[in-house]
Motif scaffolding. Structure first.
Motif, PDB file in Angstrom:
ATOM      1  N   ALA A 173      24.653  45.974  31.768  1.00 42.25           N
ATOM      2  CA  ALA A 173      25.040  45.205  30.870  1.00 42.25           C
ATOM      3  C   ALA A 173      26.034  44.115  31.138  1.00 42.25           C
ATOM      4  O   ALA A 173      26.049  43.238  30.576  1.00 42.25           O
ATOM      5  N   ALA A 174      27.342  44.912  31.710  1.00 41.10           N
ATOM      6  CA  ALA A 174      28.390  44.174  31.792  1.00 41.10           C
ATOM      7  C   ALA A 174      28.402  42.952  32.794  1.00 41.10           C
ATOM      8  O   ALA A 174      28.702  41.869  32.642  1.00 41.10           O
ATOM      9  N   VAL A 175      27.348  43.368  33.735  1.00 42.67           N
ATOM     10  CA  VAL A 175      27.165  42.470  34.975  1.00 42.67           C
ATOM     11  C   VAL A 175      26.600  41.511  34.388  1.00 42.67           C
ATOM     12  O   VAL A 175      26.600  40.184  34.598  1.00 42.67           O
ATOM     13  N   VAL A 176      25.461  41.654  33.551  1.00 43.36           N
ATOM     14  CA  VAL A 176      24.669  40.572  33.138  1.00 43.36           C
ATOM     15  C   VAL A 176      24.975  39.565  32.064  1.00 43.36           C
ATOM     16  O   VAL A 176      25.155  38.385  32.209  1.00 43.36           O
ATOM     17  N   GLN A 212      28.004  37.186  32.760  1.00 47.35           N
ATOM     18  CA  GLN A 212      27.438  35.515  33.152  1.00 47.35           C
ATOM     19  C   GLN A 212      26.969  34.743  32.013  1.00 47.35           C
ATOM     20  O   GLN A 212      26.625  33.552  32.225  1.00 47.35           O
ATOM     21  N   HIS A 213      26.859  35.424  30.731  1.00 47.40           N
ATOM     22  CA  HIS A 213      26.482  34.529  29.828  1.00 47.40           C
ATOM     23  C   HIS A 213      27.767  34.623  28.618  1.00 47.40           C
ATOM     24  O   HIS A 213      27.712  34.408  27.759  1.00 47.40           O
ATOM     25  N   GLY A 214      29.117  34.713  29.297  1.00 44.00           N
ATOM     26  CA  GLY A 214      30.199  34.402  28.595  1.00 44.00           C
ATOM     27  C   GLY A 214      30.940  35.697  27.836  1.00 44.00           C
ATOM     28  O   GLY A 214      31.912  35.495  27.172  1.00 44.00           O
ATOM     29  N   PHE A 215      30.276  36.769  27.945  1.00 44.00           N
ATOM     30  CA  PHE A 215      31.072  37.933  27.488  1.00 44.00           C
ATOM     31  C   PHE A 215      31.908  38.819  28.432  1.00 44.00           C
ATOM     32  O   PHE A 215      31.499  38.965  29.694  1.00 44.00           O
ATOM     33  N   PRO A 216      33.158  39.160  28.048  1.00 39.18           N
ATOM     34  CA  PRO A 216      33.749  40.150  28.932  1.00 39.18           C
ATOM     35  C   PRO A 216      33.253  41.318  29.110  1.00 39.18           C
ATOM     36  O   PRO A 216      32.420  41.989  28.441  1.00 39.18           O
ATOM     37  N   PRO A 217      33.426  41.905  30.438  1.00 40.58           N
ATOM     38  CA  PRO A 217      32.874  43.052  30.812  1.00 40.58           C
ATOM     39  C   PRO A 217      33.552  44.400  30.137  1.00 40.58           C
ATOM     40  O   PRO A 217      34.439  44.871  30.910  1.00 40.58           O
ATOM     41  N   GLY A 262      39.956  45.610  39.365  1.00 39.98           N
ATOM     42  CA  GLY A 262      40.238  44.608  40.291  1.00 39.98           C
ATOM     43  C   GLY A 262      39.165  44.245  41.381  1.00 39.98           C
ATOM     44  O   GLY A 262      38.136  43.845  40.861  1.00 39.98           O
ATOM     45  N   ARG A 263      39.606  44.349  42.516  1.00 36.74           N
ATOM     46  CA  ARG A 263      38.781  43.857  43.782  1.00 36.74           C
ATOM     47  C   ARG A 263      37.709  44.859  43.878  1.00 36.74           C
ATOM     48  O   ARG A 263      36.623  44.562  44.891  1.00 36.74           O
ATOM     49  N   TYR A 264      37.617  46.019  43.509  1.00 34.25           N
ATOM     50  CA  TYR A 264      36.310  46.880  43.659  1.00 34.25           C
ATOM     51  C   TYR A 264      35.043  46.329  43.269  1.00 34.25           C
ATOM     52  O   TYR A 264      35.211  45.829  42.137  1.00 34.25           O
ATOM     53  N   ASP A 265      33.942  46.643  44.024  1.00 30.45           N
ATOM     54  CA  ASP A 265      32.862  45.930  43.768  1.00 30.45           C
ATOM     55  C   ASP A 265      32.066  47.114  42.737  1.00 30.45           C
ATOM     56  O   ASP A 265      31.054  47.677  43.572  1.00 30.45           O
ATOM     57  N   TRP A 266      32.295  47.024  41.702  1.00 25.92           N
ATOM     58  CA  TRP A 266      31.517  47.762  40.618  1.00 25.92           C
ATOM     59  C   TRP A 266      30.423  47.086  40.239  1.00 25.92           C
ATOM     60  O   TRP A 266      29.431  47.728  39.616  1.00 25.92           O
TER      61      TRP A 266
END
Length: 209
Positions: A51-54, A57-62, A138-142
């Motif tokens: 949900a955070a990733v999707v 992209q539509h303006g919601f903070p993760p 940070g830069r970790y690819d979650w």
């Protein structure tokens, strides 16, 4: 897929249609958005990351809301704000721990809506935390890693949680009611108050009437 899933309600409906990831054969997983799409299933934290990733992209903070329980069966959900009110997107093995409509005045008020449904044979909420994954990781690819992202789980476990205080008498009464219902009907209950604030449930949890 990300373009099509434009709202929290759309993401919740997508996750509701997926089987819950039971991690068969003792093989624990913590998949990213990419892993959820590839395997077609998700447990609670995988659903929150999806949900955070999707929705990022539509303006919601993760943002995620992390819960702590006395039995160490913690829960993580995606947290969002719309028109000044807070809601959530979630997937769970328990009907009462799915998403909430954006009707809550604060993250704490939303967190407390999960207290009663969290009571089962062993569960009891003791704390919650609002976490910005972008800042925490940070830069970790979650977001898109092809592997398991165990660092996210460790970071959430280590994150300071605010306490949720409750009376033993209330918890004992809720647990007694839960046990009686399970013994009588053999399924998980849906007898909680304010269900109009819940998002639609997956089909397997629909009220049999």
């Amino acid at each position: 897929m990300i373009a099509a899933l434009r709202s929290p309600a759309a993401v919740q409906a997508y996750l509701n249609a997926l089987p819950y990831n039971e991690e068969p054969h003792g093989r624990a997983t913590l998949r990213t958005f990419r892993g959820v799409v590839r395997t077609g299933c998700a447990h609670c934290l995988e659903a929150a990351l999806f949900a955070a990733v999707v929705l990022e992209q539509h303006g919601f903070p993760p943002l995620v809301l992390s819960f702590e329980s006395i039995d160490e069966l913690d829960h993580v959900i995606f947290l969002y704000r719309r028109r000044g009110r807070w809601g959530s997107v979630a997937r769970s093995r328990d009907p009462g721990l799915h998403g909430r409509r954006a009707v809550f005045t604060s993250p704490r008020a939303l967190a407390l809506s999960y207290f009663d449904p969290y009571i089962d044979f062993t569960g009891r909420l003791t704390g919650f935390a609002v976490v910005d994954l972008a800042r925490l990781m940070g830069r970790y690819d979650w977001r898109l890693s092809d592997g398991n992202v165990w660092k996210v789980e460790r970071a959430l476990l280590d994150y300071p949680h605010r306490p949720i205080r409750s009376s033993d008498a209330r918890v004992d009464a809720l647990r007694k009611r839960y046990r009686a219902y399970r013994a009588a009907y053999g399924r998980k209950p849906l007898f909680y108050r304010n269900r109009d604030r819940w998002s639609p449930l997956p089909e397997e949890f629909r009220d049999p009437g």
